[in-house]
Scaffold this motif. Structure first.
Motif, PDB file in Angstrom:
ATOM      1  N   GLY B  61       0.696  -1.091   0.029  1.00 12.72           N
ATOM      2  CA  GLY B  61      -0.087   0.059  -0.104  1.00 12.72           C
ATOM      3  C   GLY B  61       0.923   1.339   0.032  1.00 12.72           C
ATOM      4  O   GLY B  61       2.183   1.274   0.175  1.00 12.72           O
ATOM      5  N   LEU B  62       0.163   2.342  -0.237  1.00 15.12           N
ATOM      6  CA  LEU B  62       0.797   3.726  -0.213  1.00 15.12           C
ATOM      7  C   LEU B  62       1.848   3.926   0.754  1.00 15.12           C
ATOM      8  O   LEU B  62       2.920   4.582   0.637  1.00 15.12           O
ATOM      9  N   LEU B  63       1.371   3.792   2.185  1.00 19.74           N
ATOM     10  CA  LEU B  63       1.929   4.095   3.257  1.00 19.74           C
ATOM     11  C   LEU B  63       3.326   3.265   3.389  1.00 19.74           C
ATOM     12  O   LEU B  63       4.425   3.930   3.514  1.00 19.74           O
ATOM     13  N   VAL B  64       3.135   1.941   3.106  1.00 15.88           N
ATOM     14  CA  VAL B  64       4.691   1.119   2.960  1.00 15.88           C
ATOM     15  C   VAL B  64       5.362   1.614   2.014  1.00 15.88           C
ATOM     16  O   VAL B  64       6.552   1.638   2.184  1.00 15.88           O
ATOM     17  N   LEU B  65       4.918   1.887   0.808  1.00 14.66           N
ATOM     18  CA  LEU B  65       5.668   2.418  -0.335  1.00 14.66           C
ATOM     19  C   LEU B  65       6.341   3.909  -0.016  1.00 14.66           C
ATOM     20  O   LEU B  65       7.539   3.945  -0.312  1.00 14.66           O
ATOM     21  N   GLY B  66       5.767   4.562   0.887  1.00 15.47           N
ATOM     22  CA  GLY B  66       6.168   5.775   1.343  1.00 15.47           C
ATOM     23  C   GLY B  66       7.575   5.480   2.236  1.00 15.47           C
ATOM     24  O   GLY B  66       8.558   5.931   2.082  1.00 15.47           O
ATOM     25  N   ILE B  67       7.288   4.519   3.204  1.00 14.06           N
ATOM     26  CA  ILE B  67       8.318   4.172   4.095  1.00 14.06           C
ATOM     27  C   ILE B  67       9.622   3.418   3.433  1.00 14.06           C
ATOM     28  O   ILE B  67      10.864   3.980   3.655  1.00 14.06           O
ATOM     29  N   VAL B  68       9.306   2.641   2.521  1.00 10.84           N
ATOM     30  CA  VAL B  68      10.300   2.112   1.722  1.00 10.84           C
ATOM     31  C   VAL B  68      11.118   3.110   0.832  1.00 10.84           C
ATOM     32  O   VAL B  68      12.435   3.055   0.773  1.00 10.84           O
ATOM     33  N   THR B  69      10.316   4.255   0.196  1.00  9.33           N
ATOM     34  CA  THR B  69      11.129   5.041  -0.573  1.00  9.33           C
ATOM     35  C   THR B  69      12.094   5.862   0.211  1.00  9.33           C
ATOM     36  O   THR B  69      13.504   6.037  -0.054  1.00  9.33           O
ATOM     37  N   VAL B  70      11.493   6.258   1.350  1.00  7.13           N
ATOM     38  CA  VAL B  70      12.607   7.012   2.365  1.00  7.13           C
ATOM     39  C   VAL B  70      13.649   6.466   3.063  1.00  7.13           C
ATOM     40  O   VAL B  70      14.903   6.617   2.942  1.00  7.13           O
ATOM     41  N   ALA B  71      13.322   4.937   3.317  1.00  5.95           N
ATOM     42  CA  ALA B  71      14.506   3.995   3.872  1.00  5.95           C
ATOM     43  C   ALA B  71      15.427   3.960   2.892  1.00  5.95           C
ATOM     44  O   ALA B  71      16.575   3.778   2.967  1.00  5.95           O
ATOM     45  N   GLY B  72      15.014   3.770   1.584  1.00  4.96           N
ATOM     46  CA  GLY B  72      16.082   3.286   0.379  1.00  4.96           C
ATOM     47  C   GLY B  72      16.644   4.479   0.328  1.00  4.96           C
ATOM     48  O   GLY B  72      18.114   4.218   0.072  1.00  4.96           O
ATOM     49  N   ALA B  73      16.345   5.693   0.211  1.00  5.02           N
ATOM     50  CA  ALA B  73      16.884   6.861  -0.014  1.00  5.02           C
ATOM     51  C   ALA B  73      18.202   7.115   1.210  1.00  5.02           C
ATOM     52  O   ALA B  73      19.131   7.580   0.905  1.00  5.02           O
ATOM     53  N   VAL B  74      17.552   6.937   2.521  1.00  5.28           N
ATOM     54  CA  VAL B  74      18.485   7.160   3.399  1.00  5.28           C
ATOM     55  C   VAL B  74      19.635   6.018   3.166  1.00  5.28           C
ATOM     56  O   VAL B  74      20.783   6.462   3.578  1.00  5.28           O
ATOM     57  N   LEU B  75      19.277   4.561   2.977  1.00  5.40           N
ATOM     58  CA  LEU B  75      20.494   3.842   2.774  1.00  5.40           C
ATOM     59  C   LEU B  75      21.401   4.348   1.795  1.00  5.40           C
ATOM     60  O   LEU B  75      22.773   4.141   1.886  1.00  5.40           O
ATOM     61  N   ALA B  76      20.818   4.665   0.529  1.00 10.92           N
ATOM     62  CA  ALA B  76      21.870   5.132  -0.479  1.00 10.92           C
ATOM     63  C   ALA B  76      22.626   6.518   0.121  1.00 10.92           C
ATOM     64  O   ALA B  76      23.730   6.358  -0.463  1.00 10.92           O
TER      65      ALA B  76
END
Lengths: 240, 294
Positions: B61-76
């Motif tokens: 869902g949208l909320l999970v996707l938002g969290i994954v986007t932020v987490a991926g960006a922070v990791l990178a």
């Protein structure tokens, strides 16, 4: 008695140029030790190396019996050394109060920090008047007071001071030296770099003369060599 | 005519809000490290690709996707800091910038390797009609972007001016040497700033791809360019300036697109930047010049 600060064969280089060519000296506990010498002798390099901003190529620095050679600056502050750098280096866009809080960055416990701020503002009344002002708007003398106060906020055992009198008016200069003497009376050990040899030798118990990256002379004020040391410390200034 | 002007202004502000967020992240990194991080946009793109991958495989869902986007960006972002910026803390600014360009390529390759098509659909933030404000209309996505920009600016201000970490960040921005001498752990604060900036970029990136409904590997270059442009328009290194620069860029783009056509849109923004850099008005250089003196 072991020295509080013991520097041995210290070599620090900028690229291929060695600014310190094997410096050995000691600072005794609860004393004022003064480092004299002309411009370019390596005094600021020695201060920066001791504070961890520069890494030495060889040699060692021991503080209170512990080896602190090449440790990062924040860890050296934690061990009990604070440097008041040349040209003061206050945080110009932060208020006087925030500058003091930054000086206590490693300490925890707001009560102790606030008590120290109060104590320092009693010692430096001008800082209380300017507490909310940006540090960049202070006069040179006020910035110097702030730089000293900020360094004291870390509660150092050893205070390094790099040319605190630089560019200050005579009255302010006298106040700075009065404060240096007071700090020592309160139990802080001081290692002072100064161009103003006359003033420095009045407060110091021991001095070193540094020329071209080496310690070339050391002694106690009042000894016969004093005049020669002063002229050598100044000669470099005349030459440049 | 007046109605078009107003509508363009509204669209420009909404677009500008996303640029402002990108510029704020860029400025945080630039202010603390005095280094340009070209991989800023690609790290955001990497986060968006992580989310797209999660969507394709798990229909999250949208909320999970938002969290994954932020987490991926922070990791990178943290990866870029460790590899490009930590080793060059005292060294050359150019070396760090070139290294960040290399990681840009690496992140783009990684994304296209995992998801090789040029374009992927991204679940839309909102499917319904735009909001009607009298004769004007405002997309719900734009409203979300404005809200996010406002909330993040307020949060960032609170962090910078009300916390111990914020005090350290501002001290480093003012004078890194003095900050070290005050006992501030520069490497650790820099890493945290990178993570914070990447998280802000991740929020912006998520809202951008979710309102476009699609994601491409070009998102990286786009975010770096827009962020850099908005940061420079805002005077290079001031956080309020970054917000103003982002909004100004959005407005300039919206209006020039309307009056001069879509081809001229980017041209006008670059021309303006060129003129500003050539003239270098005082407000543009004040901040950087006080820093170099200390």
């Amino acid at each position: 008695m072991a020295a509080l600060l013991a520097i041995k064969d210290l070599v620090t280089a900028y690229g291929k140029i060695e600014a310190l060519k094997g410096v050995t000296l000691e600072v005794q506990d609860e004393s004022i030790t003064c480092l004299l010498g002309p411009n370019g002798a390596g005094k600021t390099t020695l201060m920066f190396t001791t504070a961890g901003i520069l890494r030495p190529r060889r040699g060692s620095i021991h503080f209170a019996g512990k080896d602190i050679t090449a440790r990062p600056p924040h860890s050296i502050v934690a061990s009990g050394i604070a440097l008041v750098p040349e040209n003061r280096l206050v945080f110009p866009h932060m208020s006087v109060l925030e500058n003091l809080r930054a000086g206590a960055y490693q300490r925890s416990g707001n009560a102790g920090i606030n008590a120290d701020i109060e104590r320092l503002m009693q010692r430096f009344p001008r800082l209380r008047e300017r507490a909310a002002q940006d540090a960049g708007t202070l006069s040179g003398g006020e910035q110097q007071m702030l730089a000293v106060a900020r360094a004291l906020m870390s509660r150092p055992r050893l205070l390094l001071m790099d040319e605190p009198s630089l560019g200050l008016a005579p009255l302010v200069l006298e106040e700075i030296f009065r404060i240096i003497a007071e700090l020592r009376r309160d139990g802080t050990t001081i290692f002072l770099v100064e161009q103003n040899a006359h003033m420095a030798l009045k407060v110091a118990q021991h001095f070193y003369l540094m020329e071209q990256g080496r310690v070339t002379f050391s002694g106690n004020p009042g000894s016969l060599a004093e005049d020669e040391v002063i002229s050598r410390a100044y000669l470099g200034t005349v030459k440049q | 005519m007046l109605q078009d002007l107003l509508q363009n202004t509204l669209d420009g502000v909404a677009l500008g809000a996303s640029y402002a967020l990108l510029a704020v992240g860029f400025t945080l990194i630039f202010g603390v490290l005095r280094r340009v991080n070209l991989s800023y946009g690609p790290a955001i793109m990497f986060g968006a690709y992580c989310a797209t991958w999660t969507y394709l495989n798990f229909q999250a869902g949208l909320l999970v996707l938002g969290i994954v986007t932020v987490a991926g960006a922070v990791l990178a972002g943290v990866y870029v800091e460790r590899l490009c910026f930590a080793p060059h803390r005292q060294g050359s600014a150019i070396a760090a910038m070139v290294a960040s360009f290399a990681l840009w390529m690496q992140l783009e390759e990684a994304a296209t390797l995992a998801l090789p098509k040029h374009l992927y659909a991204f679940p839309a933030l909102y499917e319904g009609d735009p909001l009607a404000l009298g004769p004007l209309s405002l997309r719900i996505e734009s409203l979300a972007m404005l809200g996010a920009a406002g909330a993040i600016s307020a949060l960032l201000w609170t962090i910078l001016y009300r916390t111990r970490f914020g005090l350290a960040v501002r001290a480093i921005i003012d004078s890194p040497t003095a900050a070290s001498l005050a006992g501030i752990n520069l490497p650790r604060v820099s890493l945290l700033v990178f993570a914070l900036a990447s998280a802000i970029g991740g929020v912006a990136g998520y809202l951008i791809v979710a309102s476009h409904g699609q994601v491409t590997p070009m998102l990286g270059m786009w975010a770096t360019l827009k962020g850099l442009l908005a940061m420079m328009l805002g005077g290079l290194g001031s956080l309020p300036g970054a917000v103003v620069g982002g909004l100004a860029l959005g407005l300039i783009e919206a209006h020039s697109q309307w009056f001069l056509g879509p081809q001229a849109r980017d041209l006008v923004a670059y021309l303006l930047l060129f003129a500003l850099l050539a003239a270098r008005p005082a407000w543009m250089t004040r901040w950087t010049s006080t820093r170099s003196a200390s």
